[in-house]
Design an enzyme around this catalytic site. Structure first.
Site, PDB file in Angstrom:
ATOM      1  N   CYS A  36      48.460  35.120  30.510  1.00  0.00           N
ATOM      2  CA  CYS A  36      48.614  36.340  29.702  1.00  0.00           C
ATOM      3  C   CYS A  36      49.448  37.392  30.427  1.00  0.00           C
ATOM      4  CB  CYS A  36      47.253  36.911  29.316  1.00  0.00           C
ATOM      5  SG  CYS A  36      46.339  37.603  30.718  1.00  0.00           S
ATOM      6  N   CYS A 109      39.326  37.569  30.908  1.00  0.00           N
ATOM      7  CA  CYS A 109      39.528  38.985  31.254  1.00  0.00           C
ATOM      8  C   CYS A 109      38.454  39.419  32.259  1.00  0.00           C
ATOM      9  CB  CYS A 109      39.446  39.859  30.005  1.00  0.00           C
ATOM     10  SG  CYS A 109      40.474  39.310  28.630  1.00  0.00           S
TER      11      CYS A 109
HETATM   12 FE1  FES Z   1      44.429  38.278  29.813  1.00  0.00          FE
HETATM   13 FE2  FES Z   1      42.716  40.181  29.065  1.00  0.00          FE
HETATM   14  S1  FES Z   1      44.128  39.082  27.800  1.00  0.00           S
HETATM   15  S2  FES Z   1      43.226  39.567  31.060  1.00  0.00           S
END
Ligand code: FES
Length: 157
Positions: A36, A109
């Site tokens: 991400c 996360c």
């Molecule tokens: Fe990757 Fe939150 S979407 S850390």
């Protein structure tokens, strides 16, 4: 994501705790998630209390994932007063605290926060962020805009 969880995250984000660098930190950990693109740096300062070395304060910076910020805000409060061993014994879901169970796509996360904590507190020297940027307490952004400072970043699986 459920409406309930979204509300809890928004509540944590309305008054995030412990955001920003901690200039005189004793330990620093920086981790990233290659999927991400989020990164998180955690600073920890210890104090002596009743003959034990406990966490006096922990702060963090990230590039903006709301869930990671909410978890880091809660986790940095939760680990206050704990020894490094006690903080390291906390599970991912404990660090997320009152946010409650996270959906599968958001678990990483919270794992980013856990990873930064491990990177800062685990005794293994190679896992510690010993870059000059960490030692001087520079911001996460400074590490990238001033590359001469260097950065030790651990990518989580
Ligand atoms: Fe990757 Fe939150 S979407 S850390």
């Amino acid at each position: 994501m459920t409406d309930d969880l979204q509300k809890r995250i928004q509540a944590a984000l309305a008054n995030p705790q412990n955001m920003g660098e901690l200039a005189d930190a004793d330990a620093v950990g920086t981790v990233g998630n290659a999927d991400c693109g989020e990164m998180l740096r955690l600073w920890v300062k210890f104090k002596e209390q009743n003959g034990k070395k406990v966490i006096d304060r922990a702060t963090f910076q990230s590039f903006g994932c709301e869930t990671a910020i909410a978890v880091a805000s809660l986790a940095t409060e939760l680990i206050r007063g704990k020894t490094a061993g006690e903080a390291l014994a906390l599970k991912t879901e404990e660090l997320a605290g009152e946010l409650g169970p996270l959906p599968p796509m958001k678990i990483h996360c919270a794992q980013l926060v856990e990873g930064a904590l491990r990177s800062a507190l685990e005794p293994s020297a190679e896992k510690k962020d010993s870059s000059p940027a960490a030692a001087t307490g520079s911001t996460l952004l400074d590490s990238f805009s001033k590359p001469k400072e260097g950065i030790k970043l651990t990518f989580l699986d």
